[in-house]
Write an enzyme that holds these catalytic residues in place. Structure first.
Site, PDB file in Angstrom:
ATOM      1  CB  CYS B 421      18.132  13.510  61.009  1.00  0.00           C
ATOM      2  SG  CYS B 421      17.981  12.793  59.365  1.00  0.00           S
ATOM      3  CG  HIS B 465      16.923  17.135  58.625  1.00  0.00           C
ATOM      4  ND1 HIS B 465      17.884  16.439  59.326  1.00  0.00           N
ATOM      5  CD2 HIS B 465      16.391  18.043  59.508  1.00  0.00           C
ATOM      6  CE1 HIS B 465      17.944  16.888  60.561  1.00  0.00           C
ATOM      7  NE2 HIS B 465      17.040  17.861  60.709  1.00  0.00           N
ATOM      8  CG  ASP B 481      15.922  19.283  63.572  1.00  0.00           C
ATOM      9  OD1 ASP B 481      16.058  18.066  63.849  1.00  0.00           O
ATOM     10  OD2 ASP B 481      16.546  19.845  62.663  1.00  0.00           O
TER      11      ASP B 481
END
Lengths: 322, 664
Positions: B421, B465, B481
């Site tokens: 991520c 995250h 995202d």
């Protein structure tokens, strides 16, 4: 006649509190049961330290907003509270019974035997007796048990000594509280005159029979008792007397060489009263140890020659109370 | 009463059993401190313990004054060398352990042992400043039992009891104390705020998000099963793809790592947020993270924040002091909202969020600028980048290859194309900035695991995250995202679902079913513990008391209720104990006979100690012929029970009846 103790020389708050307790409770009988109304309890030094510990923990736990810290602090506060009741229960309902006395010579410690009886279903723990500075050993009494403790009381001068007050105390279970009860008995014992230092020779003996005779021949003619000495024939031991008093005495018979002293109060006229009594006390003690019979003449009172501890005690008591 | 005559039971010399009890307590209380103390201090304690034991056996002398002074000085110096200070949590508790160890070398009387036992109690409480888990509590309470038992053994002048009996006796004490603890725990007024500043545990190993992000920083967190926080929702929890727990916002980029913008922690203007649509209410129980930030779903109302916290202009939720203890807070969030919609494009934060180092990662910049030129629309650039991630050979992996130190984004985008991520968020945000769009990286947690037992959500460090936010004219800040473009499963079902087959899963992710059930169960227990024991704060306390029927609880009412209830409990205990301590022979037969004697006491006087039952009966019968028959009957039964104890149950009943029937 009570002994002088530091408390009595300084009648402060403590002494006034004790007098108040005595007025409140009155005198006690030879057997008594402690009821809650006469049991006192206060935190002792260790309890106060425990209190400060709890406060420190509380402040820390609150400052850090620490839930477990608070929980433990409250648990310890609970322990302290509960301990107070447990400590008090050790005494509440305890039975105290007089178990006799042991006289002493002035300056020694007189002894009182006191029996603690637990006739209840709970244990009584960490019990100690105290009279002035002297404490007895500490005992636990399980349900149904009893035990006799010997309380020693310091003496200073001859005469009758009354045990006017003693206390029974406990700090069990955690030693955070001092829990006690005052007992005001009317028990007394006798303090004998302290024997004078050895020196003055005792008055001469005079012999009853005038001459030795056969030991076995005189068996029939019982004359008295004297202390047992190693080597005495077992058949001469006074077993009945042993069963009564646990003192090993030997029967003496007429025909045995019985010599005796007469200790006379008036013969010591060059001395003061106490000195005379001390001297008589010395002679009696020595005669008793050497198993010679003695008689004692006091003004208005006379003890015929005899041997044995009972005779000795009778004579010493007479000296003590003169 | 403290004694004035100088007599003191506790000044007596100590014996070996009492010493051993004390050493056991000290070891048990100091034991858990081993986890965070420098090793020399428990070493010192073990040494002095052995020394004291050897001295007890006469094999070694206790150290003299000089040696003790040197040891004490060395102890202080040791603490100072280890921590650079002698105050604070770690140094303070080390000092406590060191002082307890040194106290051992001058322990001669029972009073010294008692001091050590009191120190042991204190050591237990200091443990809780390092952690308050169920395990620590389960350890602490038996230790308190041990210390209490030891205190009763050591402080009594009587010979020590057998240990089983001693434990049983102090167990009763503790059992009686527990109601007091519970009452006080619920009713003792909780204060808000500390009396003095709480020193921060500087050497505490931190697990959790940091305020910077560079390649690899989050991957490390993924190895940790540690719980970051737990959430209890008032209603149904939102679906997984909406569970973005927003944490620190990183606006500074140096070409390689992203960091928080510290200089200007301004508070947000409430007018800059529009809260629309349905809301979700929940309570977060945050584990200590030694940071100031709190985690929340998007978007909370800046006008309704937890105590002593505020919201910054980049919409971070910040607490006035670091979270060093478990911290509970309630929030309400509006997933549909518009942030900063009314703030014009000249706003200085937007300027800030367009900046990036021009000299590094040039290929990424060039590509972004090219796409902006092609489309002319920032929103389209967003789509273009995400499509790029989707269609090209980008791989989501926990074990990405190392990247170039100077141009990590270029290296990732054009060479390795394998990342996690943080790689995607970093690359995306940089490209958006290169295209002239204000953009920033947001750290936080995504997802969480719903506990089937207690329905709470557990968010672990492994749920850490990173994602991006971009500013689009007229729409405000939008969450993007980029990882979801590569591995949509990451967002929907967590890390385990997103990884390619065959990749090694860290810790928690490899779990068997039954083990998983066990974990869920344990986590539910922990959640209850946190909610009801550790997080029992001022608000919780007041709402519980209201639920229990106390109208408008205040300090005075709570204290009064606490004192009243404790007094009541103590009265019950005291009454019970007094009842227990009444004279009552254990044997029923003797008890009934004692009742008989008490009945006769009024008319005939007490039975004397020397008087046997038959003599007593004879005396009573002579004095009171009217009751001669029942007295004789009772005495006959009693004597027969004493001397012929067979079949006594029915005869005891007879005896009881006869005594009851006796009228004096």
């Amino acid at each position: 006649m009570a002994t002088a103790s530091p408390q009595q020389r300084l009648p402060g708050l403590r002494e006034r509190v004790r007098r108040w307790a005595k007025r409140r409770q009155g005198s006690d009988d030879d057997q008594l049961r402690l009821h809650s109304g006469r049991i006192y309890i206060l935190p002792n030094a260790q309890g106060i330290a425990f209190g400060f510990l709890i406060i420190a923990m509380l402040v820390g736990a609150m400052n850090y907003n620490n839930s477990l810290g608070l929980a433990v602090t409250f648990l310890m506060a609970g322990i302290a509270l509960v301990t107070m009741h447990h400590c008090h229960r050790n005494l509440a309902g305890l039975k105290i019974r007089y178990g006799g006395d042991e006289p002493a010579f002035a300056g020694d410690r007189a002894k009182f035997r006191i029996t603690l009886v637990n006739d209840t279903a709970v244990p009584r723990l960490g019990l100690t007796l105290r009279c002035h500075d002297h404490v007895t050993q500490t005992i636990h009494l399980e349900p149904g048990e009893h035990e006799t403790l010997v309380l020693e009381v310091p003496t200073t001068r001859r005469g009758r000594l009354e045990l006017d007050r003693f206390s029974v105390f406990t700090s069990f279970p955690l030693g955070l509280f001092h829990c006690w009860a005052w007992i005001h008995p009317r028990w007394h014992t006798v303090v004998y005159p302290r024997p004078a230092p050895a020196g003055l020779t005792p008055p001469p003996q005079h012999t009853d029979t005038g001459g030795a005779s056969d030991d076995s021949a005189g068996d029939a003619d019982f004359a008295g008792l004297r202390n047992y000495r190693p080597g005495d024939p077992p058949r001469h031991i006074a077993w009945k007397s042993f069963a009564r008093s646990e003192e090993l005495l030997v029967k003496q018979y007429a025909g045995t060489d019985v010599a005796s002293h007469w200790f006379d109060f008036d013969s010591l006229d060059q001395m003061g009263l106490e000195a005379r009594l001390a001297q008589l006390s010395r002679w009696i003690v020595d005669a008793h140890l050497s198993d010679t019979a003695w008689g004692l003449r006091l003004p208005g009172e006379s003890f015929a020659p005899e041997v044995g501890p009972a005779h000795r005690d009778r004579c010493l008591t007479a000296l003590a109370l003169m | 009463m403290p004694d004035r005559t100088g007599f003191d039971v506790n000044a007596r010399a100590l014996d070996t059993p009492r010493l051993l009890w004390t050493l056991a307590c000290l070891a048990a209380a100091a034991g858990p401190h081993l986890l965070h103390l420098p090793l020399w201090s428990p070493g010192l304690m073990v040494t002095t313990m052995l020394w004291r034991l050897a001295a007890q056996q006469g094999r070694l002398a206790l150290p003299g004054t000089v040696v003790r002074l040197v040891l004490a000085f060395a102890g202080f110096a040791g603490v100072f060398v280890s921590y650079g200070t002698i105050t604070g949590l770690d140094a303070g508790s080390t000092l406590l352990v060191v002082m307890a160890a040194l106290k051992l070398t001058e322990t001669k009387s029972v009073r010294d042992l008692i001091v050590l036992l009191l120190i042991s109690y204190f050591l237990i409480v200091t443990q809780f400043l390092f952690g308050q888990s169920i395990m620590i509590a389960l350890y602490a309470f038996p230790t308190i039992w041990l210390i209490t038992t030891a205190l009763s053994q050591v402080s009594s002048a009587a010979p020590t009891m057998p240990w089983r009996k001693a434990f049983a006796r102090s167990g009763i004490l503790l059992a009686h104390a527990v109601p007091v603890m519970l009452i006080a725990f619920v009713l003792f007024p909780r204060m808000s705020g500390p009396f003095w500043s709480i020193p921060r545990g500087d050497n505490t190993a931190l697990t959790g998000l940091s305020d910077t992000m560079q390649p690899g920083s989050i991957t490390r967190l993924l190895q940790s099963d540690a719980v970051a926080f737990r959430v209890a929702f008032d209603d149904d929890p939102p679906p997984p793809e909406q569970r973005y727990w927003r944490g620190p916002v990183l606006s500074n980029f140096d070409g390689r790592s992203w960091s928080i913008f510290q200089q200007h922690d301004r508070e947000v203007q409430e007018s800059s947020i529009e809260l629309i649509g349905p809301s979700v209410s929940y309570e977060v129980t945050l584990e200590p993270n030694y940071r100031n930030w709190l985690f929340a779903l998007e978007q909370t109302d800046p006008g309704d924040l937890p105590r002593r916290s505020y919201m910054t202009s980049d919409l971070r939720l910040v607490r006035a002091e670091p979270v060093t203890q478990l911290f509970q807070y309630r929030l309400q969030s509006w997933p549909q909202h518009r942030a900063n919609a009314d703030v014009g494009p000249n706003h200085w934060t937007l300027q800030r969020d367009r900046q990036f180092p021009q000299r590094t990662n040039r290929r990424a910049q060039a590509l972004a600028q090219q796409w902006l030129a092609e489309t002319g629309d920032p929103a389209a650039v967003v789509e273009r980048i995400l499509r790029q991630f989707r269609v090209q050979e980008f791989v989501y992996t926990l074990t990405p290859p190392a990247l170039s130190r100077t141009d990590p984004v270029d290296d990732f985008l054009f060479n390795t194309r394998r990342g996690f991520c943080e790689h995607y968020a970093s690359a995306f945000t940089l490209m958006m900035r290169a295209a002239g769009v204000p953009a920033r990286v947001v750290l936080g947690y995504q997802g969480g695991e719903l506990n089937p037992f207690s329905r709470h959500l557990t968010v672990r460090q492994s749920d850490a995250h990173a994602w991006s936010e971009v500013w689009l004219d007229g729409r405000g800040w939008i969450r993007v995202d980029p990882t979801a473009a590569v591995a949509p499963e990451r967002v929907e079902s967590g890390v385990a679902g997103a990884l390619p087959d065959g990749e090694q899963l860290p810790g928690l992710f490899r779990s068997y079913d039954w083990l998983r059930q066990l974990q869920f169960g344990w986590d539910a227990v922990n959640n209850g513990w946190n909610q009801w024991v550790l997080g029992f704060s001022r608000q919780e306390q007041r709402s519980l008391l209201r639920a229990l029927g106390m109208k408008r609880p205040n300090l005075q009412k709570m204290l009064l209720a606490m004192i009243g209830l404790i007094t009541a409990v103590m009265a019950i205990i005291a009454a019970h104990m007094l009842w227990q301590s009444r004279p009552s022979p254990a044997d029923p037969c003797a008890r009934i006979y004692a009742r008989f004697c008490r009945k006769l006491e009024r008319v005939a006087g007490a039975r004397a100690d020397h008087e046997g039952p038959l003599d007593f009966a004879r005396r009573v019968m002579l004095a009171h012929p009217a009751i001669a028959a029942p007295v004789e009957e009772v005495t006959r039964l009693y004597v027969s029970l004493r001397y012929f104890p067979e079949d006594n149950d029915s005869r005891i009943a007879d005896l009881r009846r006869a005594v009851r029937a006796l009228r004096v």
